[in-house]
Design an enzyme around this catalytic site. Structure first.
Site, mmCIF file in Angstrom:
data_model
loop_
_atom_site.group_PDB
_atom_site.id
_atom_site.type_symbol
_atom_site.label_atom_id
_atom_site.label_comp_id
_atom_site.label_asym_id
_atom_site.label_seq_id
_atom_site.Cartn_x
_atom_site.Cartn_y
_atom_site.Cartn_z
ATOM 1 N N SER A 13 0.810 -1.223 0.000
ATOM 2 C CA SER A 13 0.000 0.000 0.000
ATOM 3 C C SER A 13 0.841 1.270 0.000
ATOM 4 C CB SER A 13 -0.941 0.006 1.204
ATOM 5 O OG SER A 13 -0.205 -0.094 2.413
ATOM 6 N N ASP A 186 -0.585 7.415 9.978
ATOM 7 C CA ASP A 186 -1.420 6.611 10.868
ATOM 8 C C ASP A 186 -0.598 5.619 11.688
ATOM 9 O OD1 ASP A 186 -0.628 4.850 8.930
ATOM 10 O OD2 ASP A 186 -2.636 4.379 8.197
ATOM 11 N N HIS A 189 1.536 4.100 7.422
ATOM 12 C CA HIS A 189 1.640 4.700 6.092
ATOM 13 C C HIS A 189 2.265 6.095 6.172
ATOM 14 C CE1 HIS A 189 -1.677 1.719 5.813
ATOM 15 N NE2 HIS A 189 -1.044 1.425 4.674
#
Length: 237
Positions: A13, A186, A189
């Protein structure tokens, strides 16, 4: 058809999100515009266990891999998930190591040599922030920064053994007691500052590999206005 050289960003991600506004991938693509295409092949939630299976479908040996001038491999943030809390994504460190080696070896068979590959370690994990994210999903904290560091160290060792470059984010972001949580949105990320950090450290590594790439098609002021065909329709070397 003019064939653009390609840089492939392959990861989880953190790579998938790299084309968001002002993120590290879009910044690199902007710097490389008209010299090569930067392809985002980020797969959110993926580990190296799955990545090694799909890599041949993303870079098949039949796709003129000589056009690929650089590949980043950016996995580990999911592999290092704690097995007891997140068995879906957890990959044992020994397997993680072998998976990275497997991907490098596959790329070599596809004529993407190790000097074109950059491994990127997972960034450090800010446990308090990530624990909040876990609780919102109804689960316990499923990663630890100390464990992430072990996977980062393993990634660096693979790079040294296989002859690739490596960007050790886990170490660099914590160097000299830096306030590394500012690099994370967070706890896992990247934040805006984190994206800037990655781009600022990755760009010099890519620039060394890509500095010889010419501008594709002439600069507008170099086009012969009386005979543009001579400038624009000539075969590229």
């Amino acid at each position: 058809m003019i064939s653009w050289p390609r840089v492939v960003l392959f990861g989880d991600s953190i790579t998938q999100f790299a084309f968001e506004a002002n993120a590290w991938g879009s910044s690199l693509a902007n710097k490389l515009v008209r010299r090569c295409d930067v392809l985002n092949r980020g797969l959110s939630g993926y580990s190296t266990r799955w990545a090694k299976l799909v890599l041949p479908r993303l870079i098949p040996k039949s796709c003129h891999p000589e056009n690929i001038v650089a590949v980043t491999i950016f996995f580990g943030a999911n592999d290092c998930a704690l097995k007891e809390e997140n068995p879906q994504q957890h990959v044992p460190m020994a397997e993680y190591t072998e998976n990275l080696k497997c991907m490098i070896q596959y790329l070599k068979t596809a004529n993407v040599t190790p000097d074109k590959v950059i491994l990127i370690t997972p960034p450090p994990l800010h446990e308090p922030a990530w624990e909040i994210q876990c609780h919102t999903k109804g689960c316990k904290l499923n990663r630890l920064n100390s464990v992430t560091g072990l996977y980062a160290k393993a990634c660096v060792q693979v790079a040294n053994e296989c002859g690739t470059d490596v960007l050790d984010l886990w170490t660099l972001m914590q160097k000299e007691d830096q306030d590394f949580p500012v690099y994370l949105s967070d706890g896992l990320h990247l934040s805006d500052k984190g994206n800037q950090f990655v781009e600022s450290h990755l760009w010099p590594m890519l620039e060394k590999k890509l500095s010889a790439l010419p501008l594709i098609l002439p600069y507008w002021n170099d086009v012969d206005n009386l005979n543009p065909e001579a400038s624009l329709l000539q075969e590229s070397d």
